[in-house]
Design a protein around this motif. Structure first.
Motif, mmCIF file in Angstrom:
data_model
loop_
_atom_site.group_PDB
_atom_site.id
_atom_site.type_symbol
_atom_site.label_atom_id
_atom_site.label_comp_id
_atom_site.label_asym_id
_atom_site.label_seq_id
_atom_site.Cartn_x
_atom_site.Cartn_y
_atom_site.Cartn_z
ATOM 1 N N GLU A 166 0.830 -1.210 0.000
ATOM 2 C CA GLU A 166 0.000 0.000 0.000
ATOM 3 C C GLU A 166 0.866 1.262 0.000
ATOM 4 N N ASN A 167 2.090 1.161 0.540
ATOM 5 C CA ASN A 167 2.975 2.321 0.492
ATOM 6 C C ASN A 167 3.396 2.621 -0.936
ATOM 7 N N GLN A 168 3.664 1.557 -1.701
ATOM 8 C CA GLN A 168 4.036 1.781 -3.091
ATOM 9 C C GLN A 168 2.890 2.392 -3.866
ATOM 10 N N ALA A 169 1.686 1.870 -3.622
ATOM 11 C CA ALA A 169 0.515 2.402 -4.320
ATOM 12 C C ALA A 169 0.313 3.857 -3.944
ATOM 13 N N ALA A 170 0.485 4.158 -2.633
ATOM 14 C CA ALA A 170 0.321 5.537 -2.179
ATOM 15 C C ALA A 170 1.330 6.435 -2.864
ATOM 16 N N GLY A 171 2.572 5.949 -2.961
ATOM 17 C CA GLY A 171 3.618 6.727 -3.610
ATOM 18 C C GLY A 171 3.288 7.009 -5.063
ATOM 19 N N THR A 172 2.810 5.991 -5.753
ATOM 20 C CA THR A 172 2.483 6.168 -7.171
ATOM 21 C C THR A 172 1.385 7.197 -7.356
ATOM 22 N N LEU A 173 0.333 7.068 -6.528
ATOM 23 C CA LEU A 173 -0.770 8.030 -6.610
ATOM 24 C C LEU A 173 -0.256 9.444 -6.346
ATOM 25 N N TYR A 174 0.624 9.543 -5.342
ATOM 26 C CA TYR A 174 1.166 10.847 -4.963
ATOM 27 C C TYR A 174 1.951 11.464 -6.115
ATOM 28 N N ILE A 175 2.819 10.664 -6.715
ATOM 29 C CA ILE A 175 3.691 11.241 -7.750
ATOM 30 C C ILE A 175 2.860 11.629 -8.971
ATOM 31 N N ILE A 176 1.813 10.855 -9.266
ATOM 32 C CA ILE A 176 0.965 11.232 -10.407
ATOM 33 C C ILE A 176 0.243 12.535 -10.111
ATOM 34 N N MET A 177 -0.406 12.596 -8.945
ATOM 35 C CA MET A 177 -1.201 13.787 -8.625
ATOM 36 C C MET A 177 -0.322 15.028 -8.545
ATOM 37 N N THR A 178 0.846 14.870 -7.939
ATOM 38 C CA THR A 178 1.682 16.055 -7.765
ATOM 39 C C THR A 178 2.202 16.542 -9.112
ATOM 40 N N HIS A 179 2.395 15.613 -10.054
ATOM 41 C CA HIS A 179 2.830 16.067 -11.377
ATOM 42 C C HIS A 179 1.709 16.682 -12.168
ATOM 43 N N VAL A 180 0.494 16.186 -11.961
ATOM 44 C CA VAL A 180 -0.640 16.849 -12.608
ATOM 45 C C VAL A 180 -0.694 18.300 -12.119
ATOM 46 N N GLY A 181 -0.516 18.468 -10.802
ATOM 47 C CA GLY A 181 -0.509 19.831 -10.247
ATOM 48 C C GLY A 181 0.606 20.667 -10.844
ATOM 49 N N THR A 182 1.805 20.085 -10.925
ATOM 50 C CA THR A 182 2.941 20.831 -11.471
ATOM 51 C C THR A 182 2.690 21.213 -12.927
ATOM 52 N N ALA A 183 2.014 20.321 -13.668
ATOM 53 C CA ALA A 183 1.724 20.638 -15.068
ATOM 54 C C ALA A 183 0.890 21.918 -15.160
ATOM 55 N N PHE A 184 -0.104 22.035 -14.286
ATOM 56 C CA PHE A 184 -0.929 23.251 -14.300
ATOM 57 C C PHE A 184 -0.086 24.476 -13.960
ATOM 58 N N LEU A 185 0.822 24.298 -12.989
ATOM 59 C CA LEU A 185 1.699 25.427 -12.644
ATOM 60 C C LEU A 185 2.547 25.835 -13.837
ATOM 61 N N MET A 186 3.055 24.822 -14.573
ATOM 62 C CA MET A 186 3.916 25.134 -15.708
ATOM 63 C C MET A 186 3.157 25.936 -16.755
ATOM 64 N N VAL A 187 1.904 25.534 -17.001
ATOM 65 C CA VAL A 187 1.096 26.293 -17.963
ATOM 66 C C VAL A 187 0.977 27.737 -17.487
ATOM 67 N N GLY A 188 0.727 27.895 -16.191
ATOM 68 C CA GLY A 188 0.612 29.244 -15.636
ATOM 69 C C GLY A 188 1.888 30.045 -15.850
ATOM 70 N N PHE A 189 3.036 29.408 -15.582
ATOM 71 C CA PHE A 189 4.308 30.120 -15.729
ATOM 72 C C PHE A 189 4.589 30.461 -17.194
ATOM 73 N N MET A 190 4.199 29.543 -18.094
ATOM 74 C CA MET A 190 4.416 29.825 -19.515
ATOM 75 C C MET A 190 3.582 31.019 -19.956
#
Lengths: 680, 318
Positions: A166-190
């Motif tokens: 479950e820790n691995q699954a949690a990690g995977t979910l975390y890294i996906i969600m946090t990158h989705v968030g970062t993608a939105f930030l990148m669009v904002g910065f662009m």
């Protein structure tokens, strides 16, 4: 450069964190010393950080610019810029790091010989450094780089105990969600760059048209909202925070999610400037959902760390409500109300760092002593671990926003800003504000109930398992770490004004409006009221009254009733056989009424398995409740489904695997680019 | 000096009157059942006797169980200091407001709930769990109704609100206050464990909430818990009567006789509301536990409508 300037102190702090990370790798063979050395260097670094940020806020008014590395390649320059807002967040970070690192010296000792302690300490120090740099970075590109570093390092820490699936699954979910968030930030910065030709977030945004500003607001809100764990972008938080080792959970919940609050204030509030009222209204709506849903989910959890993680979502919701009022009042030109609301949310964010930090450390102590996070296996720990119990109780009272702890002051300020925001006539805003009042009230009561559950089920009553029976108090150094945080919670609750003055200076620097005239405080000893627009409270006086009444009651009872004598006897068992620990209320039973009332939120499905021949004396009963995760099922699953379907479709159309068609693609692209350059 | 007089008057009045309220409610209920009932002052006798008795303490329990009665009692009394019984005897300013009032009571409730879990008794857990649900559901309507009055009076301090209410003529002629009155009355029934939410006279495990949490207490601990609960009840009644039925504008005289007159009028209002509560208990039946959300929703909707009437629908212009 002066030796005793805030700038020098900040740089020393950064270098010390680097040193801690390097030391962790150098001593990787001697695990015991590795742990002690790198944590002590972190503590020293954090003390420098506290000194630096206090000095910056109280003494120096001009922002500090530190250029570490300036390359000829555009945008890639490492520069720090520290103003009051950055310094304030560094202050919260450093305070927390001092206590968490002290705690880690004891907590990590149970990894020695079993895990890679050196690697852990390297990641830990680097993670703290990355948060430090996020708060102080001077341009948007460097901000994004450190933001990404923070996400990746915390990912490695989340999956550190990777043997649990479950820790691995949690990690995977975390890294996906946090990158989705970062993608939105990148669009904002662009978008920021395309309109202003610069990544300077301290510059002017006057060139950006209003429509683009609205779009950027949405991008930043989703990007930072994902990191903050605000509902509906929260799904990673209740998985990732419990999966990480407890000292890391304390850092993640205590301060990492606050970097999002920092980002919102930096990029939306000061860079974009508040353009219209609906921005604030949207933030309040998100806050309302986060706080009510967060606390409802927290209440039904039986896993201590999950309960705390959901409680973080609730508190982020309260901070968002404060921010939202600040945004609305700013858009309407009520600068004093806006300042009050921003002060309230910054102050609550600071308080949350302290009490959530202490609670996660307390949860870690429980796990250290009993090897479980499940409340159903705990009980009676107050006798085995008296100090931990006391500290968790303190943290719980603070988190439930009860006087005289600091959580109450933050909530009181939020109420006062809502109060100031309601004027007869403005229909929509009034309804939103009074709904926020109702939500805050319900959240407060339910948070109290959740922490009654956490404390009552884990620490009181009879032990529910062998591990709980065998539990021993944790090493002293761990309790010192937790104890400092809880003491600070009580102290700030009794004397809120020193910290509020610091926050007020930050807000004065941020928006040019100060409340210091209205934040009146009397003498420290005699009478210490806190006054906002004529409304006065004095937690200290309340505390004195409380103690006086208790003494008075003791005296009167002694006079009426004579000497106290008590008889120890078993708990009332209706005259049947002796009670056992399974007859107590369980964690699931405790929260069952709320679960039934709000079944629309949980959609519980229950399974009852009875074994044995006799109907009234079965051999075993197994009861399981499964909650439907609404957001995953109704929001994320459809999105994932659509993405998966589209990618499968395109796979068969475009990605056929034949090299000829790939050559054709390249040719077409080159052709199109050439035509574009010729004609446009 | 003013502050000392205020504290003395406040504590004396609240401590002396609060057991009487219980006496009146029980007497009215007894009459409605064609009984003579216990004497009006029965609760004083009970308390006096309990203070003199020894305590039996569960051997499972910890210090949390023993400190709770003192904390519960002192938070109730501290809450009483935030709600003046009369506007004539008040200090310059009371350092506490309605938000603090709610939080102070929450401190007492928090400890009462953990003490109930401390004895490892099923009854305790049951009471604690039910209290958690009721308090979560009723809290929004407490703050919304008090906020509505507070916003009209431009202050969150109980004392300022009472001063402002003196100038409104007869508040019940205005729709806002009718809504707030009904909402607050429902809140009193829920917060003070009255029928239809809870039954103060029962010890049946299916129905009890408040009593289940006190089940393990005896002797002076029980006396403190009972007195604390009675004080909390009077605090809520005081909030209601002093906001919706202000009385000090009627007093034309000054000096010590004005204080006596004011306290007398206050006592009359408290007795009136106590009888009303008793009638509410007589004429309703205890709700099924999972019907309580409906009552809480009713109370919330009333307070919310009150707010809407004044701040959105233009009630402030009337």
């Amino acid at each position: 450069m002066k030796i005793f300037s805030a700038s020098a102190l900040f740089q020393t702090s950064i270098l010390l964190y680097l040193l801690a990370a390097i030391a962790a790798l150098v001593f990787i063979k001697q695990q015991k010393w590795d742990n002690i050395i790198s944590n002590i260097i972190c503590i020293i670094a954090a003390i420098f950080g506290i000194a630096a940020s206090l000095m910056k806020i109280l003494v120096e008014d001009m922002p500090i610019n530190i250029s570490i590395f300036h390359s000829t390649i555009p945008f890639i320059s490492v520069e720090l810029r520290i103003d009051h807002l950055s310094a304030f967040f560094v202050l919260s970070l450093s305070l927390l790091v001092v206590c968490v690192s002290l705690y880690s010296i004891g907590y990590i000792s149970h990894y020695i010989g079993k895990r890679k302690v050196g690697l852990f300490n390297f990641l830990y120090s680097a993670f703290i450094l990355s948060m430090f740099l996020v708060m102080t970075s001077g341009n948007a590109v460097f901000f994004l780089l450190t933001w990404e570093a923070m996400s990746l390092l915390s990912y490695f820490l989340v999956v550190f105990e990777s043997e649990h699936e479950e820790n691995q699954a949690a990690g995977t979910l975390y890294i996906i969600m946090t990158h989705v968030g970062t993608a939105f930030l990148m669009v904002g910065f662009m978008m920021m760059y395309s309109y202003t030709q610069s990544f300077d977030m301290f510059g002017s945004s006057a060139d950006i048209p209003i429509l683009a500003k609205n779009a950027m607001f949405i991008m930043f809100l989703i990007g930072f909202g994902t990191k903050a764990g605000v509902i509906p972008f929260h799904i990673w938080l209740p998985c990732a925070h419990p999966a990480a080792p407890s000292n890391v959970s304390a850092l993640m919940s205590g301060i990492m999610i606050k970097t999002a609050i920092y980002g919102m204030l930096r990029f939306i509030f000061t860079y974009l400037g508040v353009q219209s009222t609906w921005w604030g209204a949207l933030i309040i709506v998100l806050g309302i959902f986060s706080s009510t849903l967060g606390v409802s989910y927290a209440f039904v959890m039986a896993n201590i760390k999950k309960l705390l993680a959901y409680s973080s979502i609730e508190n982020i919701g309260i901070i968002f409500i404060g921010l939202g009022i600040g945004f609305i009042a700013q858009a309407q030109g009520h600068l004093t109300v806006s300042a009050l609301a921003i002060i309230a949310s910054l102050f609550h964010s600071f308080n949350h760092t302290l009490f959530k930090g202490s609670l996660f450390l307390g949860a870690g102590s429980i796990q250290y002593a009993t090897h479980t996070k499940n409340m159903e296996e705990l009980g009676g720990l107050i006798k085995k671990m008296p100090l931990t119990a006391l500290f968790v109780l303190g943290g719980a009272l603070s988190a439930a926003s009860i006087v005289p702890f600091n959580g109450f002051i933050g909530e009181w300020l939020t109420y006062q800003s809502l109060f100031a925001n309601i004027v007869p006539g403005q229909a929509a805003l009034n309804i939103l504000s009074i709904l926020s009042v109702a939500v805050l009230a319900m959240t407060g009561a339910m948070a109290a109930a959740s922490f009654v559950k956490l404390f009552g089920i884990s620490f009181l009553g009879l032990p529910r398992s062998e591990q709980a029976l065998q539990a021993k108090e944790v090493p002293c150094v761990m309790n010192i770490g937790t104890g400092i945080l809880v003491t600070l919670c009580l102290f700030i609750g009794l004397f809120p004004l020193p910290i509020l003055k610091v926050v007020d200076k930050v807000v004065l620097n941020l928006m040019g409006t100060s409340l210091i005239g209205q934040l009146q405080g009397g003498l420290l000893i005699a009478y210490y009221p806190l006054q906002i627009s004529g409304n006065v409270i004095s937690p200290l006086l309340f505390f004195v009254v409380l103690v006086a009444v208790i003494l008075f009651a003791l005296l009167v009872i002694r006079i009426i009733g004579g000497k106290y004598s008590e008889r120890k006897y078993g708990t009332w068992d209706c005259g049947f056989e002796a009670l056992n620990s399974r007859m107590q209320y369980s964690a699931a039973g405790f929260s069952n009424p709320i679960e039934i009332v709000f079944k629309i939120l949980f959609r519980p499905s229950r399974k009852l398995k009875v074994e044995g021949k006799l109907a009234y004396h079965p051999e075993s009963i197994e009861y399981t409740t499964v909650w439907e995760s609404i957001f995953e099922k109704h929001l994320y699953n459809p999105i994932f489904y659509v993405i998966k379907m589209l990618s499968r479709r395109t796979k068969f159309i475009i990605q056929t695997g034949s090299i000829h068609s790939y050559l054709l693609y390249i040719f077409v692209v080159v052709l199109v680019l050439m035509m574009y350059n010729t004609f446009v | 000096m003013r502050n000392i007089v205020y504290i003395v008057v406040q504590i004396l009045v609240i401590m002396l009157v609060s057991p009487l309220v219980n006496g009146i409610i029980r007497k009215v209920k007894a009459f409605s059942q064609k009984r003579k009932g216990a004497p009006l002052l029965q609760m004083y006798f009970d308390l006096f006797k309990l203070f003199k008795k020894n305590s039996v303490v569960s051997d499972v329990s910890s210090w949390a169980f023993k400190v709770t009665p003192y904390i519960f009692f002192s938070t109730a009394l501290a809450a009483a200091l935030l709600v003046p019984v009369s506007t004539i005897v008040t200090p310059q300013e009371i350092p506490g407001d309605i938000i603090m009032l709610v939080s102070v009571l929450a401190l007492g409730r928090f400890f009462m709930m953990i003490a109930a879990l401390d004895t490892a008794s099923t009854f305790g857990g049951m009471g604690s769990s039910r209290e958690a649900m009721i308090s979560s559901l009723i809290e929004p309507s407490i703050l919304v109704s008090l906020f509505t009055v507070g916003l009209i009076c431009q202050s969150t301090s109980m004392q300022q609100m009472m001063e402002a209410m003196k100038g409104t003529g007869i508040p019940l002629f205005h729709p806002v206050y009718i809504m707030v009155f009904l909402a607050l009355f429902t809140i009193i029934l829920a917060e003070t464990s009255r029928i239809p939410v809870d039954d103060p006279a029962t010890h049946l495990e299916l129905t009890m909430v408040h009593e289940a949490m006190l089940l393990e207490y005896s002797g002076r601990h029980l006396a403190l818990m009972e007195l604390g609960a009675a004080i909390k009840q009077l605090v809520f009644i005081t909030v209601l009567v002093n906001l919706i039925f202000p009385h000090d504008q009627l007093i034309a005289i000054t000096g010590i006789s004005a204080v006596v007159l004011s306290l007398f009028l206050y006592l009359m209002k408290v007795i009136f509301i106590s009888i009303a509560i008793a009638f509410a208990e007589v004429f309703t039946v205890k709700f099924r536990f999972f019907s309580i959300p409906n009552l809480a929703a009713l109370s919330f909707i009333l307070s919310f409508l009150g707010f809407l009437q004044y701040f959105v629908l233009g009630g402030s212009n009337v």
